[in-house]
Design a protein around this motif. Structure first.
Motif, PDB file in Angstrom:
ATOM      1  N   LEU A  26       0.689  -1.082   0.033  1.00 19.73           N
ATOM      2  CA  LEU A  26       0.111  -0.093   0.063  1.00 19.73           C
ATOM      3  C   LEU A  26       0.865   1.136   0.042  1.00 19.73           C
ATOM      4  O   LEU A  26       1.757   1.298   0.738  1.00 19.73           O
ATOM      5  CB  LEU A  26      -0.792  -0.040   1.315  1.00 19.73           C
ATOM      6  N   ARG A  27       0.665   2.104  -0.964  1.00 18.15           N
ATOM      7  CA  ARG A  27       1.415   3.361  -0.818  1.00 18.15           C
ATOM      8  C   ARG A  27       0.706   4.483  -0.436  1.00 18.15           C
ATOM      9  O   ARG A  27      -0.848   4.687  -0.762  1.00 18.15           O
ATOM     10  CB  ARG A  27       1.713   3.821  -2.582  1.00 18.15           C
ATOM     11  N   VAL A  28       1.303   5.340   0.631  1.00 18.70           N
ATOM     12  CA  VAL A  28       0.590   6.298   1.433  1.00 18.70           C
ATOM     13  C   VAL A  28       1.471   7.298   1.185  1.00 18.70           C
ATOM     14  O   VAL A  28       2.458   7.460   1.144  1.00 18.70           O
ATOM     15  CB  VAL A  28       0.123   6.014   2.666  1.00 18.70           C
ATOM     16  N   GLY A  29       0.856   8.660   1.742  1.00 16.67           N
ATOM     17  CA  GLY A  29       1.886   9.848   1.664  1.00 16.67           C
ATOM     18  C   GLY A  29       2.147   9.971   3.137  1.00 16.67           C
ATOM     19  O   GLY A  29       1.636   9.460   4.314  1.00 16.67           O
ATOM     20  N   GLU A  30       2.890  11.124   3.573  1.00 14.00           N
ATOM     21  CA  GLU A  30       3.460  11.437   4.823  1.00 14.00           C
ATOM     22  C   GLU A  30       2.240  11.452   5.721  1.00 14.00           C
ATOM     23  O   GLU A  30       2.229  11.476   6.970  1.00 14.00           O
ATOM     24  CB  GLU A  30       4.318  12.632   4.790  1.00 14.00           C
ATOM     25  N   ASN A  31       1.152  12.399   5.265  1.00 12.35           N
ATOM     26  CA  ASN A  31       0.282  12.722   5.923  1.00 12.35           C
ATOM     27  C   ASN A  31      -0.566  11.551   6.751  1.00 12.35           C
ATOM     28  O   ASN A  31      -1.101  11.575   7.572  1.00 12.35           O
ATOM     29  CB  ASN A  31      -0.977  13.517   5.079  1.00 12.35           C
ATOM     30  N   GLU A  32      -0.694  10.547   5.665  1.00 13.74           N
ATOM     31  CA  GLU A  32      -1.459   9.316   6.296  1.00 13.74           C
ATOM     32  C   GLU A  32      -0.530   8.607   7.287  1.00 13.74           C
ATOM     33  O   GLU A  32      -1.039   8.107   8.239  1.00 13.74           O
ATOM     34  CB  GLU A  32      -1.634   8.386   5.111  1.00 13.74           C
ATOM     35  N   VAL A  33       0.907   8.489   7.292  1.00 16.86           N
ATOM     36  CA  VAL A  33       1.774   7.948   8.093  1.00 16.86           C
ATOM     37  C   VAL A  33       1.497   8.656   9.583  1.00 16.86           C
ATOM     38  O   VAL A  33       1.490   8.117  10.334  1.00 16.86           O
ATOM     39  CB  VAL A  33       3.239   8.074   7.543  1.00 16.86           C
ATOM     40  N   VAL A  34       1.515  10.025   9.532  1.00 21.86           N
ATOM     41  CA  VAL A  34       1.285  10.872  10.802  1.00 21.86           C
ATOM     42  C   VAL A  34      -0.051  10.779  11.300  1.00 21.86           C
ATOM     43  O   VAL A  34      -0.195  10.350  12.399  1.00 21.86           O
ATOM     44  CB  VAL A  34       1.832  12.319  10.411  1.00 21.86           C
ATOM     45  N   SER A  35      -0.970  10.912  10.514  1.00 17.73           N
ATOM     46  CA  SER A  35      -2.699  11.006  10.952  1.00 17.73           C
ATOM     47  C   SER A  35      -2.973   9.694  11.458  1.00 17.73           C
ATOM     48  O   SER A  35      -3.589   9.540  12.322  1.00 17.73           O
ATOM     49  CB  SER A  35      -3.300  11.595   9.992  1.00 17.73           C
ATOM     50  N   PHE A  36      -2.416   8.530  10.759  1.00 23.22           N
ATOM     51  CA  PHE A  36      -2.810   7.082  11.433  1.00 23.22           C
ATOM     52  C   PHE A  36      -1.867   6.628  12.408  1.00 23.22           C
ATOM     53  O   PHE A  36      -1.871   5.722  12.850  1.00 23.22           O
ATOM     54  CB  PHE A  36      -2.891   6.202  10.087  1.00 23.22           C
ATOM     55  N   GLY A  37      -0.621   7.353  12.659  1.00 26.81           N
ATOM     56  CA  GLY A  37       0.296   7.077  13.395  1.00 26.81           C
ATOM     57  C   GLY A  37       0.976   5.421  13.197  1.00 26.81           C
ATOM     58  O   GLY A  37       0.973   4.532  13.882  1.00 26.81           O
ATOM     59  N   LEU A  38       1.180   5.497  11.788  1.00 25.67           N
ATOM     60  CA  LEU A  38       1.602   4.111  11.477  1.00 25.67           C
ATOM     61  C   LEU A  38       3.286   3.643  11.847  1.00 25.67           C
ATOM     62  O   LEU A  38       3.785   4.644  11.884  1.00 25.67           O
ATOM     63  CB  LEU A  38       1.638   4.105   9.881  1.00 25.67           C
ATOM     64  N   TYR A  39       3.305   2.382  12.246  1.00 28.78           N
ATOM     65  CA  TYR A  39       4.810   1.930  12.359  1.00 28.78           C
ATOM     66  C   TYR A  39       4.663   0.501  12.295  1.00 28.78           C
ATOM     67  O   TYR A  39       3.692  -0.066  12.069  1.00 28.78           O
ATOM     68  CB  TYR A  39       4.895   2.009  14.025  1.00 28.78           C
ATOM     69  N   ALA A  40       5.967   0.018  11.930  1.00 26.66           N
ATOM     70  CA  ALA A  40       6.201  -1.449  11.745  1.00 26.66           C
ATOM     71  C   ALA A  40       5.803  -2.153  12.861  1.00 26.66           C
ATOM     72  O   ALA A  40       6.050  -1.841  14.034  1.00 26.66           O
ATOM     73  CB  ALA A  40       7.702  -1.638  11.434  1.00 26.66           C
ATOM     74  N   GLY A  41       4.804  -3.409  12.448  1.00 26.21           N
ATOM     75  CA  GLY A  41       4.357  -4.410  13.598  1.00 26.21           C
ATOM     76  C   GLY A  41       2.834  -3.862  13.868  1.00 26.21           C
ATOM     77  O   GLY A  41       2.238  -4.571  15.007  1.00 26.21           O
ATOM     78  N   MET A  42       2.302  -2.795  13.551  1.00 25.95           N
ATOM     79  CA  MET A  42       0.915  -2.300  13.776  1.00 25.95           C
ATOM     80  C   MET A  42      -0.045  -3.167  13.375  1.00 25.95           C
ATOM     81  O   MET A  42       0.000  -3.732  12.318  1.00 25.95           O
ATOM     82  CB  MET A  42       1.093  -0.818  13.373  1.00 25.95           C
ATOM     83  N   GLU A  43      -0.948  -3.211  14.236  1.00 29.84           N
ATOM     84  CA  GLU A  43      -2.290  -4.087  13.724  1.00 29.84           C
ATOM     85  C   GLU A  43      -3.233  -3.236  13.268  1.00 29.84           C
ATOM     86  O   GLU A  43      -3.419  -2.209  14.068  1.00 29.84           O
ATOM     87  CB  GLU A  43      -2.635  -5.014  14.881  1.00 29.84           C
ATOM     88  N   LEU A  44      -3.807  -3.471  12.008  1.00 32.93           N
ATOM     89  CA  LEU A  44      -4.906  -2.602  11.506  1.00 32.93           C
ATOM     90  C   LEU A  44      -5.981  -3.472  11.429  1.00 32.93           C
ATOM     91  O   LEU A  44      -6.142  -4.425  10.558  1.00 32.93           O
ATOM     92  CB  LEU A  44      -4.282  -2.217  10.153  1.00 32.93           C
ATOM     93  N   SER A  45      -7.241  -2.847  11.922  1.00 35.15           N
ATOM     94  CA  SER A  45      -8.575  -3.729  11.879  1.00 35.15           C
ATOM     95  C   SER A  45      -8.862  -3.589  10.288  1.00 35.15           C
ATOM     96  O   SER A  45      -8.388  -2.674   9.878  1.00 35.15           O
ATOM     97  CB  SER A  45      -9.442  -3.232  12.811  1.00 35.15           C
ATOM     98  N   GLY A  46      -9.921  -4.175  10.045  1.00 39.54           N
ATOM     99  CA  GLY A  46     -10.333  -4.323   8.711  1.00 39.54           C
ATOM    100  C   GLY A  46     -11.215  -2.861   8.140  1.00 39.54           C
ATOM    101  O   GLY A  46     -10.736  -2.235   7.383  1.00 39.54           O
ATOM    102  N   GLU A  47     -11.562  -2.152   9.507  1.00 39.60           N
ATOM    103  CA  GLU A  47     -12.307  -1.017   9.259  1.00 39.60           C
ATOM    104  C   GLU A  47     -11.164   0.137   9.107  1.00 39.60           C
ATOM    105  O   GLU A  47     -11.302   0.932   8.388  1.00 39.60           O
ATOM    106  CB  GLU A  47     -13.066  -0.537  10.380  1.00 39.60           C
ATOM    107  N   ARG A  48     -10.112   0.021  10.053  1.00 41.70           N
ATOM    108  CA  ARG A  48      -9.063   0.828   9.951  1.00 41.70           C
ATOM    109  C   ARG A  48      -8.242   0.984   8.649  1.00 41.70           C
ATOM    110  O   ARG A  48      -7.964   1.835   8.168  1.00 41.70           O
ATOM    111  CB  ARG A  48      -8.026   0.797  11.359  1.00 41.70           C
ATOM    112  N   LEU A  49      -7.968  -0.292   8.005  1.00 41.62           N
ATOM    113  CA  LEU A  49      -7.285  -0.336   7.026  1.00 41.62           C
ATOM    114  C   LEU A  49      -8.243   0.255   5.647  1.00 41.62           C
ATOM    115  O   LEU A  49      -7.715   0.943   4.868  1.00 41.62           O
ATOM    116  CB  LEU A  49      -7.192  -2.060   6.681  1.00 41.62           C
TER     117      LEU A  49
END
Length: 221
Positions: A26-49
């Protein structure tokens, strides 16, 4: 869904690549990385994904819109049409993946966003169109045709048309160039010249007055 790896793109500045445990990317921008608080090992629910995918798609659409406006000014309608246009196939018959047609509602939302930022302004765009074609020696009818063709709202037209240059000098110069070497009283030469002016969008009254000025000038010589 676990986010296995988060890495910056080597090709596009500001883009991040999300490697998911199902093998998808999945390709995202910096805004999505920050606003979703993304990090390696993070669990994403189906709704959150789903939310992340929608945000990434909107971010990519905003980037496309900004790139389009950086190439040349556009009216709101032109921009929306460009974003929602179906991709043209390449020479080998395959579609250009990076130019997939946007959802019309999303394209309108991006246009709203750009208007709020001041990057999209139909009134100012209309004025620039009028100034450009007026400086090239075109009359009001041509200016109106261009505004219509470019999708500029009619409530922007009259203020924009006030930016047009006085047509008298342009008409006089055009007639002198067109009639050079021609008998100023030759009806066929006069018709060719008046037809050429009409094709450039000038009104008959303006053409008639220009021909009269030209005839008077020739009589004075």
């Amino acid at each position: 869904m676990k986010l296995l790896k988060l890495a910056p793109s080597q090709r596009v500045q500001g883009r991040w690549l999300l490697h998911l445990e199902d093998g998808s990317l999945l390709r995202v921008g910096e805004n999505e990385v920050v606003s979703f608080g993304l990090y390696a090992g993070m669990e994403l629910s189906g709704e959150r994904l789903e939310e992340l995918c929608a945000a990434a798609a909107l971010g990519e659409l905003k980037e496309r819109a900004i790139r389009a406006l950086s190439l040349r000014p556009l009216s709101r309608r032109e921009l929306v049409q460009k974003l929602t246009a179906r991709p043209r196939p390449t020479r080998d018959g395959k579609e250009r993946k990076e130019k997939a047609a946007a959802d019309p509602a999303a394209a309108e939302a991006v246009a709203d966003w750009l208007e709020e930022l001041g990057y999209l302004n139909d009134a100012e765009y209309a004025k620039s169109v009028v100034r450009h074609y007026s400086a090239k020696g075109y009359g009001e009818r041509k200016l109106r045709d261009e505004l219509y063709r470019r999708g500029v709202p009619r409530d922007c037209w009259e203020e924009a048309l006030a930016e047009a240059q006085d047509p008298e000098d342009e008409i006089d110069q055009f007639i002198r160039r067109k009639m050079r070497g021609e008998d100023p009283r030759d009806p066929r030469a006069l018709k060719r010249t008046s037809d050429a002016l009409a094709r450039r969008g000038y009104r008959w009254e303006e053409i008639k007055e220009g021909l009269e000025r030209y005839g008077a000038a020739q009589d004075d010589e």
